[in-house]
Write a protein that holds these residues in place. Structure first.
Motif, PDB file in Angstrom:
ATOM      1  N   PHE A 139       0.815  -1.209   0.000  1.00 21.97           N
ATOM      2  CA  PHE A 139       0.000   0.000   0.000  1.00 21.97           C
ATOM      3  C   PHE A 139       0.849   1.260   0.000  1.00 21.97           C
ATOM      4  CE2 PHE A 139      -1.961   3.437   2.488  1.00 21.97           C
ATOM      5  CZ  PHE A 139      -3.044   3.713   1.670  1.00 21.97           C
ATOM      6  N   GLY A 140       0.415   2.232  -0.806  1.00 16.32           N
ATOM      7  CA  GLY A 140       1.087   3.523  -0.847  1.00 16.32           C
ATOM      8  C   GLY A 140       0.166   4.603  -1.372  1.00 16.32           C
ATOM      9  N   VAL A 141       0.747   5.755  -1.670  1.00 16.38           N
ATOM     10  CA  VAL A 141       0.011   6.879  -2.231  1.00 16.38           C
ATOM     11  C   VAL A 141       0.690   7.298  -3.533  1.00 16.38           C
ATOM     12  CG1 VAL A 141      -0.900   7.731  -0.038  1.00 16.38           C
ATOM     13  CG2 VAL A 141       1.319   8.538  -0.833  1.00 16.38           C
ATOM     14  N   TYR A 142      -0.076   7.943  -4.397  1.00 16.28           N
ATOM     15  CA  TYR A 142       0.489   8.421  -5.652  1.00 16.28           C
ATOM     16  C   TYR A 142      -0.088   9.782  -6.016  1.00 16.28           C
ATOM     17  CZ  TYR A 142      -3.616   7.817  -8.672  1.00 16.28           C
ATOM     18  OH  TYR A 142      -4.849   7.948  -9.263  1.00 16.28           O
ATOM     19  N   THR A 143       0.628  10.484  -6.856  1.00 16.79           N
ATOM     20  CA  THR A 143       0.140  11.699  -7.484  1.00 16.79           C
ATOM     21  C   THR A 143       0.678  11.694  -8.909  1.00 16.79           C
ATOM     22  OG1 THR A 143      -0.085  14.093  -7.332  1.00 16.79           O
ATOM     23  CG2 THR A 143       2.045  13.166  -6.699  1.00 16.79           C
ATOM     24  N   GLU A 144      -0.101  12.270  -9.802  1.00 19.00           N
ATOM     25  CA  GLU A 144       0.257  12.230 -11.211  1.00 19.00           C
ATOM     26  C   GLU A 144      -0.288  13.471 -11.911  1.00 19.00           C
ATOM     27  OE1 GLU A 144       0.135   8.206 -13.168  1.00 19.00           O
ATOM     28  OE2 GLU A 144      -1.491   9.176 -14.253  1.00 19.00           O
ATOM     29  N   ALA A 145       0.531  14.105 -12.730  1.00 16.38           N
ATOM     30  CA  ALA A 145       0.097  15.226 -13.563  1.00 16.38           C
ATOM     31  C   ALA A 145       0.011  14.726 -14.995  1.00 16.38           C
ATOM     32  CB  ALA A 145       1.083  16.384 -13.461  1.00 16.38           C
ATOM     33  N   GLN A 146      -1.123  14.956 -15.644  1.00 21.56           N
ATOM     34  CA  GLN A 146      -1.340  14.527 -17.024  1.00 21.56           C
ATOM     35  C   GLN A 146      -1.556  15.748 -17.903  1.00 21.56           C
ATOM     36  OE1 GLN A 146      -4.810  12.031 -16.629  1.00 21.56           O
ATOM     37  NE2 GLN A 146      -3.589  10.243 -16.116  1.00 21.56           N
ATOM     38  N   PHE A 147      -1.066  15.683 -19.150  1.00 22.62           N
ATOM     39  CA  PHE A 147      -1.209  16.811 -20.058  1.00 22.62           C
ATOM     40  C   PHE A 147      -1.288  16.311 -21.501  1.00 22.62           C
ATOM     41  CE2 PHE A 147       3.120  15.967 -18.838  1.00 22.62           C
ATOM     42  CZ  PHE A 147       3.789  15.831 -20.046  1.00 22.62           C
ATOM     43  N   PRO A 148      -2.129  16.960 -22.327  1.00 24.56           N
ATOM     44  CA  PRO A 148      -2.185  16.579 -23.734  1.00 24.56           C
ATOM     45  C   PRO A 148      -1.005  17.181 -24.496  1.00 24.56           C
ATOM     46  CG  PRO A 148      -3.773  18.305 -23.304  1.00 24.56           C
ATOM     47  CD  PRO A 148      -3.146  17.948 -21.985  1.00 24.56           C
ATOM     48  N   ILE A 149      -0.450  16.408 -25.407  1.00 25.65           N
ATOM     49  CA  ILE A 149       0.598  16.915 -26.301  1.00 25.65           C
ATOM     50  C   ILE A 149      -0.028  17.295 -27.638  1.00 25.65           C
ATOM     51  CG2 ILE A 149       2.714  16.299 -27.549  1.00 25.65           C
ATOM     52  CD1 ILE A 149       3.408  14.497 -25.115  1.00 25.65           C
ATOM     53  N   ALA A 150      -0.927  16.439 -28.137  1.00 24.10           N
ATOM     54  CA  ALA A 150      -1.647  16.696 -29.384  1.00 24.10           C
ATOM     55  C   ALA A 150      -3.076  16.181 -29.244  1.00 24.10           C
ATOM     56  CB  ALA A 150      -0.957  16.016 -30.548  1.00 24.10           C
ATOM     57  N   THR A 151      -4.050  17.043 -29.515  1.00 27.85           N
ATOM     58  CA  THR A 151      -5.453  16.628 -29.460  1.00 27.85           C
ATOM     59  C   THR A 151      -5.874  16.105 -30.830  1.00 27.85           C
ATOM     60  OG1 THR A 151      -6.234  18.843 -30.003  1.00 27.85           O
ATOM     61  CG2 THR A 151      -6.010  18.308 -27.663  1.00 27.85           C
ATOM     62  N   TYR A 152      -6.867  15.244 -30.862  1.00 26.27           N
ATOM     63  CA  TYR A 152      -7.340  14.661 -32.108  1.00 26.27           C
ATOM     64  C   TYR A 152      -8.297  15.584 -32.860  1.00 26.27           C
ATOM     65  CZ  TYR A 152      -5.440  10.384 -30.064  1.00 26.27           C
ATOM     66  OH  TYR A 152      -4.628   9.440 -29.497  1.00 26.27           O
ATOM     67  N   LYS A 153      -8.866  16.558 -32.161  1.00 33.46           N
ATOM     68  CA  LYS A 153      -9.778  17.518 -32.780  1.00 33.46           C
ATOM     69  C   LYS A 153      -9.273  18.927 -32.534  1.00 33.46           C
ATOM     70  CE  LYS A 153     -14.059  14.908 -32.132  1.00 33.46           C
ATOM     71  NZ  LYS A 153     -15.407  14.946 -31.544  1.00 33.46           N
ATOM     72  N   ASN A 154      -9.592  19.823 -33.458  1.00 36.11           N
ATOM     73  CA  ASN A 154      -9.309  21.247 -33.279  1.00 36.11           C
ATOM     74  C   ASN A 154     -10.572  21.945 -32.784  1.00 36.11           C
ATOM     75  OD1 ASN A 154      -6.664  20.997 -34.254  1.00 36.11           O
ATOM     76  ND2 ASN A 154      -7.339  21.233 -36.368  1.00 36.11           N
ATOM     77  N   ASN A 155     -10.425  23.113 -32.219  1.00 37.04           N
ATOM     78  CA  ASN A 155     -11.555  23.925 -31.752  1.00 37.04           C
ATOM     79  C   ASN A 155     -12.491  23.127 -30.854  1.00 37.04           C
ATOM     80  OD1 ASN A 155     -10.564  26.075 -33.341  1.00 37.04           O
ATOM     81  ND2 ASN A 155     -11.621  25.239 -35.127  1.00 37.04           N
ATOM     82  N   LEU A 156     -11.968  22.655 -29.749  1.00 36.68           N
ATOM     83  CA  LEU A 156     -12.753  21.843 -28.813  1.00 36.68           C
ATOM     84  C   LEU A 156     -13.820  22.679 -28.121  1.00 36.68           C
ATOM     85  CD1 LEU A 156      -9.788  19.939 -27.118  1.00 36.68           C
ATOM     86  CD2 LEU A 156     -11.339  19.046 -28.852  1.00 36.68           C
ATOM     87  N   THR A 157     -14.983  22.077 -27.942  1.00 35.81           N
ATOM     88  CA  THR A 157     -16.033  22.715 -27.142  1.00 35.81           C
ATOM     89  C   THR A 157     -15.645  22.565 -25.667  1.00 35.81           C
ATOM     90  OG1 THR A 157     -17.350  20.704 -26.881  1.00 35.81           O
ATOM     91  CG2 THR A 157     -17.768  22.047 -28.865  1.00 35.81           C
ATOM     92  N   PRO A 158     -16.259  23.338 -24.779  1.00 36.35           N
ATOM     93  CA  PRO A 158     -15.949  23.166 -23.353  1.00 36.35           C
ATOM     94  C   PRO A 158     -16.169  21.727 -22.861  1.00 36.35           C
ATOM     95  CG  PRO A 158     -17.083  25.226 -23.664  1.00 36.35           C
ATOM     96  CD  PRO A 158     -17.121  24.506 -24.996  1.00 36.35           C
ATOM     97  N   ALA A 159     -17.211  21.047 -23.353  1.00 34.70           N
ATOM     98  CA  ALA A 159     -17.458  19.657 -22.948  1.00 34.70           C
ATOM     99  C   ALA A 159     -16.364  18.734 -23.469  1.00 34.70           C
ATOM    100  CB  ALA A 159     -18.827  19.195 -23.443  1.00 34.70           C
ATOM    101  N   GLN A 160     -15.850  18.979 -24.673  1.00 39.85           N
ATOM    102  CA  GLN A 160     -14.790  18.143 -25.241  1.00 39.85           C
ATOM    103  C   GLN A 160     -13.450  18.363 -24.544  1.00 39.85           C
ATOM    104  OE1 GLN A 160     -15.160  19.411 -29.325  1.00 39.85           O
ATOM    105  NE2 GLN A 160     -16.364  17.594 -29.877  1.00 39.85           N
ATOM    106  N   LYS A 161     -13.315  19.460 -23.827  1.00 37.76           N
ATOM    107  CA  LYS A 161     -12.065  19.718 -23.099  1.00 37.76           C
ATOM    108  C   LYS A 161     -11.933  18.853 -21.845  1.00 37.76           C
ATOM    109  CE  LYS A 161     -11.249  24.352 -24.767  1.00 37.76           C
ATOM    110  NZ  LYS A 161     -11.140  25.778 -24.451  1.00 37.76           N
ATOM    111  N   LEU A 162     -13.054  18.280 -21.367  1.00 36.54           N
ATOM    112  CA  LEU A 162     -12.963  17.362 -20.228  1.00 36.54           C
ATOM    113  C   LEU A 162     -12.066  16.200 -20.625  1.00 36.54           C
ATOM    114  CD1 LEU A 162     -16.672  17.209 -19.028  1.00 36.54           C
ATOM    115  CD2 LEU A 162     -14.792  18.467 -17.988  1.00 36.54           C
ATOM    116  N   ASN A 163     -11.151  15.799 -19.770  1.00 38.05           N
ATOM    117  CA  ASN A 163     -10.175  14.737 -20.029  1.00 38.05           C
ATOM    118  C   ASN A 163      -9.301  15.030 -21.241  1.00 38.05           C
ATOM    119  OD1 ASN A 163     -10.862  12.866 -17.893  1.00 38.05           O
ATOM    120  ND2 ASN A 163     -12.764  12.540 -19.004  1.00 38.05           N
ATOM    121  N   ASN A 164      -9.270  16.280 -21.673  1.00 34.18           N
ATOM    122  CA  ASN A 164      -8.449  16.676 -22.816  1.00 34.18           C
ATOM    123  C   ASN A 164      -7.702  17.962 -22.484  1.00 34.18           C
ATOM    124  OD1 ASN A 164      -7.433  16.332 -25.343  1.00 34.18           O
ATOM    125  ND2 ASN A 164      -9.330  16.707 -26.435  1.00 34.18           N
TER     126      ASN A 164
END
Length: 176
Positions: A139-164
């Motif tokens: 057992f332990g703890v973790y932390t992780e920072a995630q970031f997009p390098i390239a998105t599959y779509k351009n001009n994302l809507t606010p809803a499409q920015k979730l998890n992106n």
């Protein structure tokens, strides 16, 4: 006082056996909170060690608590939708991931691991940097920072920015 000493001795022994990454065949399961702009959610991930410092795995996030505008959508004064309601496909993401476990390369405590990596998700090609600390062998703890390098779509809507977008995960990690 005797009970306190016994508990301290047991904890000392259990901490001494903790190891963050043991190489080929090592298996980790992580569950935690996912924090990002306009949403909070759940993150699950599984990693499998292929070599001394390499692991592959999968990760999934689901945005549970989202902002009101993403939950209900936004219409202008003429009744035209300006911001769409976030659906399941906007809230959910699944990623295949590759990690370089470098805690032992940096000669940090064996209970601590740092792992930069890359991921291919349903939404983007991205990267992550994480850290794990084990209190016991399981057992332990973790932390992780995630970031997009390239998105599959351009001009994302606010809803499409979730998890992106940039997000942070933190929670518990388990050796399997």
């Amino acid at each position: 006082m005797k009970k306190l000493l016994v508990i301290a001795a047991i904890l000392t022994v259990s901490f001494a056996n903790a190891q963050a990454f043991s190489g080929s065949g090592d298996q980790k399961f992580q569950v935690g909170a996912n924090l990002q702009s306009n949403a909070t959610g759940l993150n699950l991930s599984y990693d499998y060690g292929l070599g001394e410092n390499i692991s592959v795995g999968i990760s999934s996030s689901y945005a549970l608590g989202i902002s009101n505008q993403l939950q209900n959508g936004v219409k202008d004064e003429f009744g035209i939708k300006r911001i769409d309601k976030a659906g399941f496909d906007d809230r959910f993401d699944l990623k295949a991931r590759f990690n370089a476990n470098i805690g032992n390369v940096l000669k940090i405590d064996e209970k601590f691991d740092i792992y930069p990596g890359l991921s291919f998700s349903m939404k983007n090609f991205g990267g992550h940097v994480g850290a794990r600390y084990f209190f016991t062998s399981g057992f332990g703890v973790y932390t992780e920072a995630q970031f997009p390098i390239a998105t599959y779509k351009n001009n994302l809507t606010p809803a499409q920015k979730l998890n992106n977008q940039f997000s942070v995960n933190l929670g518990a990690t388990f050796n399997l």
